[in-house]
Design an enzyme around this catalytic site. Sequence first.
Site, PDB file in Angstrom:
ATOM      1  N   ARG A 107       0.836  -1.213   0.000  1.00 55.63           N
ATOM      2  CA  ARG A 107       0.000   0.000   0.000  1.00 55.63           C
ATOM      3  C   ARG A 107       0.868   1.259   0.000  1.00 55.63           C
ATOM      4  NH1 ARG A 107      -4.597   0.572   4.495  1.00 55.63           N
ATOM      5  NH2 ARG A 107      -2.823   1.095   5.790  1.00 55.63           N
ATOM      6  N   LYS A 154      -2.574   6.990   1.295  1.00 54.02           N
ATOM      7  CA  LYS A 154      -2.292   7.323   2.688  1.00 54.02           C
ATOM      8  C   LYS A 154      -1.219   8.412   2.663  1.00 54.02           C
ATOM      9  CE  LYS A 154      -2.019   4.693   6.981  1.00 54.02           C
ATOM     10  NZ  LYS A 154      -3.089   5.367   7.700  1.00 54.02           N
ATOM     11  N   GLU A 203     -15.989   6.445   5.836  1.00 56.22           N
ATOM     12  CA  GLU A 203     -15.226   5.721   6.864  1.00 56.22           C
ATOM     13  C   GLU A 203     -15.196   6.581   8.114  1.00 56.22           C
ATOM     14  OE1 GLU A 203     -11.050   5.349   5.918  1.00 56.22           O
ATOM     15  OE2 GLU A 203     -10.985   7.324   4.975  1.00 56.22           O
TER      16      GLU A 203
HETATM   17  N1  PMP Z   1      -9.072   4.897   7.416  1.00 66.08           N
HETATM   18  C1  PMP Z   1      -8.137   5.803   7.649  1.00 66.08           C
HETATM   19  C2  PMP Z   1      -8.380   7.214   7.267  1.00 66.08           C
HETATM   20  C3  PMP Z   1      -6.925   5.425   8.264  1.00 66.08           C
HETATM   21  O1  PMP Z   1      -5.977   6.324   8.486  1.00 66.08           O
HETATM   22  C4  PMP Z   1      -6.745   4.073   8.626  1.00 66.08           C
HETATM   23  C5  PMP Z   1      -5.462   3.597   9.246  1.00 66.08           C
HETATM   24  N2  PMP Z   1      -5.015   4.293  10.277  1.00 66.08           N
HETATM   25  C6  PMP Z   1      -7.773   3.161   8.376  1.00 66.08           C
HETATM   26  C7  PMP Z   1      -8.920   3.601   7.749  1.00 66.08           C
HETATM   27  C8  PMP Z   1      -7.625   1.716   8.724  1.00 66.08           C
HETATM   28  O2  PMP Z   1      -6.713   1.115   7.847  1.00 66.08           O
HETATM   29  P1  PMP Z   1      -5.790  -0.097   8.289  1.00 66.08           P
HETATM   30  O3  PMP Z   1      -6.697  -1.173   8.706  1.00 66.08           O
HETATM   31  O4  PMP Z   1      -5.012  -0.424   7.076  1.00 66.08           O
HETATM   32  O5  PMP Z   1      -4.952   0.395   9.415  1.00 66.08           O
END
Ligand code: PMP
Length: 289
Positions: free
Chosen positions: A50, A149, A182
């Site tokens: 990622r 990210k 989200e």
């Molecule tokens: N959404 C956002 C905006 C995030 O920053 C994160 C991770 N910190 C997630 C969802 C969750 O992603 P992951 O399970 O890959 O940590």
Amino acid sequence: MKIFLDGDLVEEHEAKVSVFDHGLLYGDGVFEGTRVYNGRVAFLDEHIDRLFESAKVIDLTIGMTKEEIKAATLETCKANNIKNGYIRHVVTRGVGTLGLNPYLCEKASVIIIAADIQLYPADLYENGMKIITAGTIRNIPEAVNPRVKSLNYLNNIMAKIEAINAGVMECLMLNPQGYVAEASGDNVFVVKGNKLITPASWCGGLEGITRNKVMELGTELGFEVSETVMTRYEIWTADEAFLTGTAAEVISVVELDKRTIGEGVPGPITKKLVEAYRQFVNNNGVPIE
Ligand code: PMP
């Protein structure tokens, strides 16, 4: 603490970046957050993949291969004797001029920090979280796609400010059409009967690695798992709701905008998934030694 910085492990007080780094000047860069459980790095390949995808979208050349970053990650954990903790990968565009042009930055900076993990308070895992809907909407995919990210997390920070000021620790973020994207730092799921639903990534959220694993575990446990377009209706009327994230793992949501979800306590399916996820991460991952 030893920090990996541009090829070397250096002491924390020596780990410094230039004031001309575009990561600082413009939030120009990408990052990852990864967990270590029992001396093993969870989902290392997925996080590195990622990181590289995020970099590709912003046309950032990392300057190290995936294998080199993985080796450096393990080395940084080892140097800090991390058995359980949190790893932060940061790749900035590097030192440039005060102008925007990213191509004037000669070399990306690669930073790896392996440290302790800050978790939500234990009582939230026991009793579930209360969240609000933030007025700040998630970035539109046609701008900086939320799947990147990026080091520019102001959109999420604006939402987090609303949550904290409302006395809760997380918030729901909607996309410009009003559909659920989200949470500010986590993905969201709803349980209804035997169905487990989560917003599709194209609705404007990060495609969480925890989310993807929970979808897999949910399917294995016999639930009907799907990615959908979701409104707050689905959350308010759900049997259960929960958030997923690398730091949060799986955490129950019992209230949205002062409306009780389901029975107002962590539900049986959420608990099952919390257990299944913990079981998985505690028994898998890339060994540090
Ligand atoms: N959404 C956002 C905006 C995030 O920053 C994160 C991770 N910190 C997630 C969802 C969750 O992603 P992951 O399970 O890959 O940590």
